[in-house]
Design a protein around this motif. Structure first.
Motif, PDB file in Angstrom:
ATOM      1  N   ALA A   1       0.835  -1.203   0.000  1.00 35.86           N
ATOM      2  CA  ALA A   1       0.000   0.000   0.000  1.00 35.86           C
ATOM      3  C   ALA A   1       0.871   1.254   0.000  1.00 35.86           C
ATOM      4  O   ALA A   1       0.573   2.231  -0.703  1.00 35.86           O
ATOM      5  N   ALA A   2       1.953   1.238   0.773  1.00 39.43           N
ATOM      6  CA  ALA A   2       2.860   2.386   0.810  1.00 39.43           C
ATOM      7  C   ALA A   2       3.494   2.620  -0.556  1.00 39.43           C
ATOM      8  O   ALA A   2       3.638   3.761  -1.003  1.00 39.43           O
ATOM      9  N   ILE A   3       3.853   1.540  -1.245  1.00 43.23           N
ATOM     10  CA  ILE A   3       4.455   1.651  -2.576  1.00 43.23           C
ATOM     11  C   ILE A   3       3.466   2.275  -3.549  1.00 43.23           C
ATOM     12  O   ILE A   3       3.779   3.227  -4.259  1.00 43.23           O
ATOM     13  N   TYR A   4       2.254   1.737  -3.589  1.00 42.48           N
ATOM     14  CA  TYR A   4       1.276   2.213  -4.561  1.00 42.48           C
ATOM     15  C   TYR A   4       0.706   3.583  -4.217  1.00 42.48           C
ATOM     16  O   TYR A   4       0.188   4.271  -5.101  1.00 42.48           O
ATOM     17  N   ASP A   5       0.813   4.008  -2.978  1.00 45.38           N
ATOM     18  CA  ASP A   5       0.331   5.332  -2.592  1.00 45.38           C
ATOM     19  C   ASP A   5       1.396   6.418  -2.768  1.00 45.38           C
ATOM     20  O   ASP A   5       1.118   7.589  -2.547  1.00 45.38           O
ATOM     21  N   THR A   6       2.587   6.030  -3.167  1.00 48.71           N
ATOM     22  CA  THR A   6       3.678   6.984  -3.337  1.00 48.71           C
ATOM     23  C   THR A   6       3.393   7.914  -4.504  1.00 48.71           C
ATOM     24  O   THR A   6       2.995   7.487  -5.576  1.00 48.71           O
ATOM     25  N   LYS A   7       3.590   9.187  -4.271  1.00 51.71           N
ATOM     26  CA  LYS A   7       3.371  10.203  -5.304  1.00 51.71           C
ATOM     27  C   LYS A   7       4.639  11.037  -5.449  1.00 51.71           C
ATOM     28  O   LYS A   7       5.334  11.301  -4.485  1.00 51.71           O
ATOM     29  N   VAL A   8       4.916  11.433  -6.684  1.00 53.81           N
ATOM     30  CA  VAL A   8       5.996  12.370  -6.968  1.00 53.81           C
ATOM     31  C   VAL A   8       5.359  13.527  -7.709  1.00 53.81           C
ATOM     32  O   VAL A   8       4.674  13.324  -8.715  1.00 53.81           O
TER      33      VAL A   8
ATOM     34  N   ALA B   1      11.298   8.176  -3.613  1.00 56.66           N
ATOM     35  CA  ALA B   1       9.989   8.369  -2.986  1.00 56.66           C
ATOM     36  C   ALA B   1       9.411   7.033  -2.504  1.00 56.66           C
ATOM     37  O   ALA B   1       8.841   6.955  -1.412  1.00 56.66           O
ATOM     38  N   ILE B   2       9.569   5.982  -3.300  1.00 56.16           N
ATOM     39  CA  ILE B   2       9.075   4.660  -2.902  1.00 56.16           C
ATOM     40  C   ILE B   2       9.859   4.145  -1.698  1.00 56.16           C
ATOM     41  O   ILE B   2       9.285   3.637  -0.735  1.00 56.16           O
ATOM     42  N   ALA B   3      11.179   4.284  -1.748  1.00 60.23           N
ATOM     43  CA  ALA B   3      12.010   3.829  -0.621  1.00 60.23           C
ATOM     44  C   ALA B   3      11.635   4.581   0.655  1.00 60.23           C
ATOM     45  O   ALA B   3      11.533   3.975   1.731  1.00 60.23           O
ATOM     46  N   ASP B   4      11.391   5.876   0.547  1.00 56.80           N
ATOM     47  CA  ASP B   4      10.989   6.661   1.723  1.00 56.80           C
ATOM     48  C   ASP B   4       9.649   6.191   2.273  1.00 56.80           C
ATOM     49  O   ASP B   4       9.461   6.103   3.487  1.00 56.80           O
ATOM     50  N   SER B   5       8.711   5.875   1.386  1.00 59.80           N
ATOM     51  CA  SER B   5       7.395   5.399   1.827  1.00 59.80           C
ATOM     52  C   SER B   5       7.498   4.070   2.574  1.00 59.80           C
ATOM     53  O   SER B   5       6.878   3.880   3.616  1.00 59.80           O
ATOM     54  N   VAL B   6       8.288   3.158   2.032  1.00 62.03           N
ATOM     55  CA  VAL B   6       8.464   1.856   2.675  1.00 62.03           C
ATOM     56  C   VAL B   6       9.176   2.026   4.015  1.00 62.03           C
ATOM     57  O   VAL B   6       8.792   1.423   5.022  1.00 62.03           O
ATOM     58  N   TYR B   7      10.194   2.860   4.048  1.00 60.04           N
ATOM     59  CA  TYR B   7      10.928   3.121   5.292  1.00 60.04           C
ATOM     60  C   TYR B   7      10.002   3.676   6.371  1.00 60.04           C
ATOM     61  O   TYR B   7      10.023   3.228   7.520  1.00 60.04           O
ATOM     62  N   LYS B   8       9.157   4.633   5.997  1.00 60.49           N
ATOM     63  CA  LYS B   8       8.213   5.206   6.963  1.00 60.49           C
ATOM     64  C   LYS B   8       7.236   4.158   7.470  1.00 60.49           C
ATOM     65  O   LYS B   8       6.880   4.148   8.651  1.00 60.49           O
ATOM     66  N   GLU B   9       6.802   3.269   6.594  1.00 60.95           N
ATOM     67  CA  GLU B   9       5.889   2.212   7.022  1.00 60.95           C
ATOM     68  C   GLU B   9       6.580   1.259   7.985  1.00 60.95           C
ATOM     69  O   GLU B   9       5.998   0.828   8.978  1.00 60.95           O
ATOM     70  N   LEU B  10       7.830   0.918   7.715  1.00 65.46           N
ATOM     71  CA  LEU B  10       8.577   0.050   8.620  1.00 65.46           C
ATOM     72  C   LEU B  10       8.835   0.739   9.960  1.00 65.46           C
ATOM     73  O   LEU B  10       8.799   0.090  11.004  1.00 65.46           O
ATOM     74  N   LEU B  11       9.092   2.043   9.937  1.00 63.74           N
ATOM     75  CA  LEU B  11       9.250   2.782  11.186  1.00 63.74           C
ATOM     76  C   LEU B  11       7.958   2.762  11.992  1.00 63.74           C
ATOM     77  O   LEU B  11       7.982   2.626  13.217  1.00 63.74           O
ATOM     78  N   CYS B  12       6.842   2.866  11.297  1.00 64.74           N
ATOM     79  CA  CYS B  12       5.540   2.833  11.959  1.00 64.74           C
ATOM     80  C   CYS B  12       5.368   1.504  12.682  1.00 64.74           C
ATOM     81  O   CYS B  12       4.932   1.455  13.826  1.00 64.74           O
ATOM     82  N   LYS B  13       5.748   0.403  12.031  1.00 69.15           N
ATOM     83  CA  LYS B  13       5.651  -0.914  12.676  1.00 69.15           C
ATOM     84  C   LYS B  13       6.600  -0.990  13.863  1.00 69.15           C
ATOM     85  O   LYS B  13       6.252  -1.543  14.907  1.00 69.15           O
TER      86      LYS B  13
END
Length: 75
Positions: free
Chosen positions: A12-19, A52-64
């Motif tokens: 979801a984080a990957i597909y929600d990534t926007k540039v 942007a995708i890497a940042d989104s995934v990183y933020k999701e992992l930080l959330c976990k």
């Protein structure tokens, strides 16, 4: 398989990534005339998406990590 439990959130984080278009557009030439010597740097644009995708995934992992901290087995 516990690691795969995160996949729906990561996907979801990957597909929600926007540039933003403005972030990449400054790199593109303004001239569209035939024979223009300007070069499109498409690698730059792809690197924007990759970051942007890497940042989104990183933020999701930080959330976990915040919601499910690894306390080293101490309970």
């Amino acid at each position: 398989m516990a690691d795969l439990d995160m996949w729906p959130r990561i996907e979801a984080a990957i597909y929600d990534t926007k540039v933003g278009r403005a972030d990449a557009e400054w790199q593109w030439p303004r001239c569209h005339k035939r024979g223009c010597q300007c070069q499109n740097d498409i690698d730059f644009v792809f690197s924007l998406f990759t970051k942007a995708i890497a940042d989104s995934v990183y933020k999701e992992l930080l959330c976990k990590a915040v919601t499910e901290p690894d306390d080293g087995g101490v309970r």
